[in-house]
Design a protein around this motif. Structure first.
Motif, short mmCIF file in Angstrom:
data_model
loop_
_atom_site.label_atom_id
_atom_site.label_comp_id
_atom_site.label_asym_id
_atom_site.label_seq_id
_atom_site.Cartn_x
_atom_site.Cartn_y
_atom_site.Cartn_z
N ASN A 76 39.45 -99.40 24.37
CA ASN A 76 40.54 -98.85 24.81
C ASN A 76 40.25 -97.92 25.81
OD1 ASN A 76 42.21 -101.18 24.37
ND2 ASN A 76 43.05 -99.82 22.49
N GLY A 81 41.98 -100.17 28.67
CA GLY A 81 43.21 -99.39 28.13
C GLY A 81 43.09 -97.86 28.59
N ARG A 85 43.59 -92.96 21.03
CA ARG A 85 44.33 -94.00 20.27
C ARG A 85 44.38 -93.55 18.78
NH1 ARG A 85 43.66 -100.69 19.78
NH2 ARG A 85 44.44 -100.49 17.20
#
Length: 88
Positions: A76, A81, A85
């Protein structure tokens, strides 16, 4: 860069990590796989921070990292992305 948040879950302490760079995910996985992560956490938490609160109680440390989530976070961050995270 990785940030750590401590939280209490039943009779144990959990860690929630926040990674904001793909290279941090690689380093975290390497440290986990070669045992360095557990040793550093032991030094910091068991031998340091929690020792004064536990008095003579025996403390133990078990480290389990969900490698798939770290790999997903890395993808990500370096791919489609965006942003950091959280994972457990």
């Amino acid at each position: 860069m990785a940030f750590v948040v401590l939280f209490k879950a039943k009779e144990s302490i959990g860690l929630k990590l926040r990674i904001s760079q793909g290279a941090a995910a690689d380093e975290l996985l390497t440290m986990y796989r070669n045992g360095e992560l557990k040793e550093k956490l032991k030094e910091l938490l068991i031998d340091g921070y929690f020792r004064e609160y536990a008095e003579e109680e025996e403390l133990s440390l078990h480290v389990h990292l969900m490698e798939e989530e770290v790999e997903d976070a890395k993808r990500n961050l370096t791919g489609a992305g965006s942003g950091a995270r959280f994972f457990r």
